[in-house]
Design a protein around this motif. Structure first.
Motif, PDB file in Angstrom:
ATOM      1  N   ILE A  65       0.835  -1.207   0.000  1.00 37.16           N
ATOM      2  CA  ILE A  65       0.000   0.000   0.000  1.00 37.16           C
ATOM      3  C   ILE A  65       0.867   1.253   0.000  1.00 37.16           C
ATOM      4  N   LEU A  66       1.848   1.305   0.879  1.00 41.92           N
ATOM      5  CA  LEU A  66       2.693   2.493   0.966  1.00 41.92           C
ATOM      6  C   LEU A  66       3.538   2.695  -0.291  1.00 41.92           C
ATOM      7  N   LEU A  67       4.044   1.619  -0.857  1.00 41.50           N
ATOM      8  CA  LEU A  67       4.830   1.721  -2.083  1.00 41.50           C
ATOM      9  C   LEU A  67       3.979   2.231  -3.246  1.00 41.50           C
ATOM     10  N   THR A  68       2.754   1.732  -3.346  1.00 41.63           N
ATOM     11  CA  THR A  68       1.857   2.199  -4.400  1.00 41.63           C
ATOM     12  C   THR A  68       1.543   3.680  -4.229  1.00 41.63           C
ATOM     13  N   LEU A  69       1.222   4.083  -3.002  1.00 44.98           N
ATOM     14  CA  LEU A  69       0.928   5.496  -2.752  1.00 44.98           C
ATOM     15  C   LEU A  69       2.134   6.374  -3.052  1.00 44.98           C
ATOM     16  N   PHE A  70       3.317   5.934  -2.630  1.00 44.47           N
ATOM     17  CA  PHE A  70       4.527   6.715  -2.861  1.00 44.47           C
ATOM     18  C   PHE A  70       4.810   6.861  -4.353  1.00 44.47           C
ATOM     19  N   LEU A  71       4.750   5.747  -5.089  1.00 43.37           N
ATOM     20  CA  LEU A  71       5.072   5.808  -6.516  1.00 43.37           C
ATOM     21  C   LEU A  71       4.029   6.582  -7.315  1.00 43.37           C
ATOM     22  N   ASN A  72       2.768   6.558  -6.879  1.00 42.26           N
ATOM     23  CA  ASN A  72       1.726   7.276  -7.623  1.00 42.26           C
ATOM     24  C   ASN A  72       1.691   8.768  -7.311  1.00 42.26           C
ATOM     25  N   PHE A  74       4.178  10.683  -5.324  1.00 42.21           N
ATOM     26  CA  PHE A  74       5.401  11.426  -5.025  1.00 42.21           C
ATOM     27  C   PHE A  74       6.486  11.254  -6.079  1.00 42.21           C
ATOM     28  N   THR A  75       6.158  10.596  -7.159  1.00 44.51           N
ATOM     29  CA  THR A  75       7.081  10.493  -8.278  1.00 44.51           C
ATOM     30  C   THR A  75       6.340  10.918  -9.550  1.00 44.51           C
ATOM     31  N   GLN A  76       7.069  11.127 -10.597  1.00 43.23           N
ATOM     32  CA  GLN A  76       6.431  11.546 -11.841  1.00 43.23           C
ATOM     33  C   GLN A  76       6.497  10.418 -12.869  1.00 43.23           C
TER      34      GLN A  76
END
Length: 182
Positions: A65-72, A74-76
């Protein structure tokens, strides 16, 4: 009571506790009664190792969950990659929910995570494909609320039903406010 009968009863109680045929408190009480307090010390040593081992699946769900949220957020990443990542994460969490239900884990946790990520992916997709169309967003959110209510009723998860009813109420309020119905 005969020692052989006690051992059979204790084995059955362990089986009932493991398969959750009786609540854990009842099994612990009956085990303490039939084993005269000797078996509870052995079980306490085992349960500490099980607890640490049982945290690994929940930790992996949290990481997904956290990895998905971070990649969606906080990254471009390109939009297609974000949606693909969200779909893969949602399917993984649904699989984990099915896996947890077979292993007597709390399957609600990955199911809630999948619903949360699906909601965020839907909002992101609506904002990308039809920007500024709030009524379409509200209708999609009403569909989510309906799915949550259905899932809550079907799986007997009160938190899903409550979230669905509350979400539907809030969305209907904003639709009424947007179009000055009352």
């Amino acid at each position: 009571m005969n020692e052989v009968r006690k051992k059979i009863i204790i084995q059955e109680l362990h089986y009932w506790k493991h398969s959750r045929m009786l609540p854990e408190q009842y099994c612990d009480y009956l085990l303490a009664m039939y084993s005269e307090g000797e078996d509870t010390q052995q079980q306490d040593g085992k349960s500490a190792g099980i607890t640490a081992r049982m945290m690994i699946p929940y930790l992996s769900v949290a990481i997904i969950i956290l990895l998905t949220l971070f990649l969606n957020y906080f990254t471009q990443l390109p939009y297609r990659m974000q949606i693909s990542l969200s779909i893969i994460s949602i399917l993984t969490l649904l699989w984990a929910s099915f896996f947890f239900s077979k292993r007597f884990y709390h399957y609600h946790i990955p199911l809630i995570g999948a619903a949360f990520l699906f909601l965020l992916a839907t909002v992101q997709a609506v904002e990308h494909f039809v920007p500024g169309q709030t009524i379409i967003l509200y209708l999609c959110l009403l569909c989510h609320s309906g799915m949550w209510i259905y899932t809550g009723k079907r799986l007997s998860i009160a938190s899903f039903s409550a979230a669905g009813f509350l979400g539907a109420g809030v969305i209907i309020y904003f639709i009424v406010k947007l179009y000055n119905i009352f």
